[in-house]
Motif scaffolding. Structure first.
Motif, PDB file in Angstrom:
ATOM      1  N   VAL A 404       0.862  -1.181   0.000  1.00 43.42           N
ATOM      2  CA  VAL A 404       0.000   0.000   0.000  1.00 43.42           C
ATOM      3  C   VAL A 404       0.898   1.230   0.000  1.00 43.42           C
ATOM      4  CG1 VAL A 404      -1.748   1.303   1.245  1.00 43.42           C
ATOM      5  CG2 VAL A 404      -1.873  -1.190   1.182  1.00 43.42           C
ATOM      6  N   ASP A 406       1.328   5.364   0.037  1.00 42.09           N
ATOM      7  CA  ASP A 406       0.737   6.657   0.379  1.00 42.09           C
ATOM      8  C   ASP A 406       1.753   7.755   0.074  1.00 42.09           C
ATOM      9  OD1 ASP A 406      -1.731   5.889   1.118  1.00 42.09           O
ATOM     10  OD2 ASP A 406      -1.458   6.108   3.272  1.00 42.09           O
ATOM     11  N   ASP A 408       2.470  12.290  -0.046  1.00 48.81           N
ATOM     12  CA  ASP A 408       1.983  13.572   0.477  1.00 48.81           C
ATOM     13  C   ASP A 408       1.133  14.278  -0.575  1.00 48.81           C
ATOM     14  OD1 ASP A 408       3.811  14.622  -1.354  1.00 48.81           O
ATOM     15  OD2 ASP A 408       5.378  14.808   0.165  1.00 48.81           O
ATOM     16  N   ASP A 409       0.590  15.427  -0.203  1.00 49.67           N
ATOM     17  CA  ASP A 409      -0.365  16.122  -1.072  1.00 49.67           C
ATOM     18  C   ASP A 409       0.267  16.675  -2.345  1.00 49.67           C
ATOM     19  OD1 ASP A 409      -2.300  15.591   0.786  1.00 49.67           O
ATOM     20  OD2 ASP A 409      -2.101  17.525   1.818  1.00 49.67           O
ATOM     21  N   ARG A 413      -2.766  11.658  -7.040  1.00 48.32           N
ATOM     22  CA  ARG A 413      -3.053  10.238  -6.914  1.00 48.32           C
ATOM     23  C   ARG A 413      -2.856   9.511  -8.234  1.00 48.32           C
ATOM     24  NH1 ARG A 413      -6.103   7.893  -3.283  1.00 48.32           N
ATOM     25  NH2 ARG A 413      -4.868   9.261  -1.972  1.00 48.32           N
ATOM     26  N   GLU A 432      -6.376   0.727  -7.355  1.00 44.68           N
ATOM     27  CA  GLU A 432      -6.785   1.571  -6.237  1.00 44.68           C
ATOM     28  C   GLU A 432      -7.897   0.881  -5.467  1.00 44.68           C
ATOM     29  OE1 GLU A 432      -6.606   6.201  -6.757  1.00 44.68           O
ATOM     30  OE2 GLU A 432      -7.429   5.345  -8.595  1.00 44.68           O
ATOM     31  N   ARG A 436      -6.646   4.303  -1.845  1.00 48.24           N
ATOM     32  CA  ARG A 436      -5.222   4.023  -1.694  1.00 48.24           C
ATOM     33  C   ARG A 436      -4.708   3.257  -2.906  1.00 48.24           C
ATOM     34  NH1 ARG A 436      -3.593   4.825   3.552  1.00 48.24           N
ATOM     35  NH2 ARG A 436      -5.250   5.026   5.101  1.00 48.24           N
ATOM     36  N   VAL A 485      -2.296  -1.718   5.258  1.00 54.36           N
ATOM     37  CA  VAL A 485      -2.776  -0.361   5.533  1.00 54.36           C
ATOM     38  C   VAL A 485      -2.299   0.088   6.911  1.00 54.36           C
ATOM     39  CG1 VAL A 485      -4.821   1.050   5.919  1.00 54.36           C
ATOM     40  CG2 VAL A 485      -4.749  -0.531   3.986  1.00 54.36           C
ATOM     41  N   VAL A 488       1.452   1.041   6.717  1.00 57.77           N
ATOM     42  CA  VAL A 488       1.805   2.339   6.139  1.00 57.77           C
ATOM     43  C   VAL A 488       1.391   3.468   7.071  1.00 57.77           C
ATOM     44  CG1 VAL A 488      -0.312   2.809   4.820  1.00 57.77           C
ATOM     45  CG2 VAL A 488       1.893   3.565   3.928  1.00 57.77           C
ATOM     46  N   GLN A 489       0.302   3.290   7.814  1.00 55.75           N
ATOM     47  CA  GLN A 489      -0.080   4.284   8.820  1.00 55.75           C
ATOM     48  C   GLN A 489       0.941   4.335   9.946  1.00 55.75           C
ATOM     49  OE1 GLN A 489      -3.991   2.822   9.771  1.00 55.75           O
ATOM     50  NE2 GLN A 489      -5.007   4.169   8.292  1.00 55.75           N
ATOM     51  N   GLU A 492       4.068   6.394   9.072  1.00 58.77           N
ATOM     52  CA  GLU A 492       3.891   7.831   9.249  1.00 58.77           C
ATOM     53  C   GLU A 492       3.925   8.204  10.729  1.00 58.77           C
ATOM     54  OE1 GLU A 492       3.859  10.073   7.011  1.00 58.77           O
ATOM     55  OE2 GLU A 492       3.809   8.799   5.229  1.00 58.77           O
TER      56      GLU A 492
END
Length: 616
Positions: A404, A406, A408-409, A413, A432, A436, A485, A488-489, A492
């Protein structure tokens, strides 16, 4: 008839016979009036004949100039005819250079000095510079000693080297357009008569018209040839597209047409195609082209841009409101209008090809995304999912790591999705799910796969990749997806964003910091072999492991706590090592096992022997 009448009749007879003025002057005329009148008539006749000869010569000159097509031939014909008509030692012609703001020697006849043949005259300098600045004729019988003109060392040196003394110059003009200066000169102090100046002016007028017309015709020919060349280039690009060619074919065709090297950069600065002796792909990805001045210039203006310092050209490749990339050329020198149109056509055709490829890629990506969504959500018939996976080139029986990604902004995507598809490899499937980007990569080492994908995606920005597995696509993919998931959280939360790791690599740290921790899954991952063994054989390996840790790693104290012989504890510990691996007592694995035992006890809410629900 008296003597006066005889003289008059003699003069008339001589005039009728075309006698020269010298013969008329020898006739005896008592009063002198008849002879004077005859000389005046003779002078008028001579002037008229001379004028007729000059007009005939001008007509012939005009006819000769009209027959010429070579610009250099026309200039040589002009100075040659000027020297003949005016009867001077030398004739020469300078042309106006609008970029330099001066005139330069272009054609000579009768000249012997190399220095003189290469001289340039600034506006206002010397006799020729004064003619060029005022657009009026000037002449001098002794130029080097004539202080009406602004003398310079360069001009005087060239004139002296040629040995010129008397000079006459007249401007070449057509309406308001100044073309140059036509000169006639002698190597002796001979003044120029008004008739000679007028004749040189008439010849200059014809010459100016011929030069402008020839230039116009030459420009038309060049323009026509350029249009034809650009149209041929367009036809070639169109043929490539119709034949199924891609961007590599277009960059090659453009390089062959214009010479030099060609690079096509994508919308994110990635190198899509290259031809010729271009900067390497690694340099392009590193930004040497992406961040170059010429690329910034075309992005700012939206038009073809040129950077003379780097000898590079660039033009944006775009669809309406959609930038697709930049076409960069180098080593091509100066591009004329036709070459520029060729580059613009290449840009348009490249945009069409990229749009086709993007449309096809998006359609293919939608199929992959649907497959990924069904796999990680557990929807659909397993056999049908396996068949669809094989249709995408994926072997469902091979263990896969679930990754997965991820970002940054700053990373769109869609860009992350396409980049992950390119980086994951041909045997992977990328799509997707739940907002994600997910990649199912054939791998026995999820941690290594996560780190490799994070490294490849790092050029886009700060991208974190969490992994779980490996798992067969026919097994429990949804649970593995959820674990990835959480991983990856956790990355961060632990300040490890921009890296890749697996859930097994993070261990209990991932469980602690991840959102919605999977306690049952964690217990099963670490104690599963023991729980299965106890359930099948009614043994107490889990209970023994708990007692062993509670006793500080002492088999004898654990045996006392369990009310069994110490040999029994030793045998159970050997079985535990066979099921968990020989390194289970190392500090990190032992810590993970103790945490799993504690979580099992807390989640059971009863005795340590109570087992949590198993994850299938």
């Amino acid at each position: 008839m008296d003597a006066h009448d005889d003289s008059a009749m003699t003069l008339l007879r001589l005039l009728a016979e075309g006698a020269p003025a010298s013969e008329l002057g020898g006739v005896r005329d008592p009063g002198g009036e008849a002879r004077e009148l005859a000389l005046r008539v003779r002078a008028a006749f001579d002037s008229r004949r001379r004028r007729e000869a000059e007009l005939t010569a001008l007509v012939e000159t005009a006819r000769d100039l009209a027959a010429l097509r070579d610009p250099s031939g026309i200039l040589e014909a002009i100075v040659r005819r000027a020297r003949t008509l005016i009867g001077t030692d030398v004739a020469y012609l300078t042309l106006y250079d609008p970029e330099a703001g001066d005139t330069f020697m272009r054609a000579t006849d009768g000249s012997v000095s190399v220095e003189f043949q290469t001289v340039r005259l600034s506006l206002g300098d010397g006799l020729g510079g004064l003619v060029a600045s005022t657009h009026k004729p000037y002449w001098s019988a002794d130029y080097l000693n004539d202080h009406r003109f602004q003398h310079t060392g360069t001009i005087d040196s060239a004139v002296g080297d040629e040995g010129l003394v008397s000079i006459c110059g007249t401007p070449l003009t057509v309406e308001d357009e100044f073309v140059g200066v036509l000169f006639a000169a002698n190597r002796s102090p001979r003044p120029f008569s008004p008739d000679q100046v007028a004749l040189l002016g008439s010849l200059a007028a014809l010459a100016a018209v011929s030069i402008v017309q020839t230039r116009s015709a030459d420009e038309v020919r060049r323009h026509t040839a350029g249009v034809e060349r650009a149209a041929a280039a367009h036809d070639r690009f169109a043929e490539l597209v119709l034949a199924g060619g891609g961007v590599d074919d277009i960059t090659k065709a453009l390089g062959d047409l214009l010479g030099g090297w060609v690079v096509l950069l994508g919308s994110e600065g990635e190198c899509l195609s290259t031809h010729g002796d271009a900067p390497s792909t690694d340099d392009a990805r590193a930004g040497s082209l992406t961040d170059s001045a010429v690329v910034r210039m075309t992005q700012a203006s939206g038009r073809l841009a040129h950077d003379p310092a780097g000898d590079r050209w660039a033009i944006g490749v775009k669809a309406p409101q959609t930038p697709l990339g930049v076409l960069v050329l180098g080593g091509v020198g100066v591009l004329d209008d036709a070459d520029r149109r060729t580059v613009e056509r290449a840009s348009v055709v490249s945009a069409l090809v990229l749009l086709f490829e993007r449309t096809a890629a998006e359609a293919e990506q939608r199929v992959r995304t649907d497959l990924v969504t069904d796999l990680v959500s557990g929807r659909g018939d397993p056999q049908a999912l396996a068949s669809r996976a094989r249709g995408e080139g994926v072997d469902p029986s091979v263990p896969h790591a679930v990754l997965v990604a991820d970002a940054d902004d700053t990373v769109p995507r869609r860009t992350l999705l396409l980049a992950a598809h390119a980086a994951a490899g041909p045997d992977s499937v990328v799509g997707e799910h739940d907002g994600r980007v997910v990649a199912l990569v054939p791998s026995d080492d999820a941690h290594q796969s996560a780190g490799e994908l994070a490294r490849r995606l790092g050029r886009l920005g700060r991208v974190s990749v969490g992994a779980a597995g490996p798992v067969s696509l026919a097994d429990d993919v949804p649970a593995t997806w959820a674990e990835a998931v959480r991983t990856v959280q956790a990355l961060e939360s632990l300040g490890l964003g921009g890296t890749g790791a697996s859930s097994a690599h993070l261990g209990f740290a991932g469980l602690v910091v991840g959102s919605a921790p999977d306690v049952d899954g964690y217990v099963t991952d670490h104690l599963g072999p023991l729980l299965d063994y106890d359930a099948k054989r009614g043994s107490e390996l889990v209970k023994t492991l708990q007692a062993y840790f509670d006793a500080g790693g002492s088999p004898r104290h654990a045996a006392t706590q369990l009310h069994v012989h110490v040999n029994t504890v030793s045998q159970r510990l050997e079985r535990i090592a066979a099921l968990l691996g020989p390194h289970w007592q190392q500090p990190d694995p032992a810590l993970e096992l103790q945490l799993a035992l504690r979580l099992r006890r807390l989640s059971a809410g009863a005795s340590p022997a109570t087992s949590p629900p198993r994850r299938r």
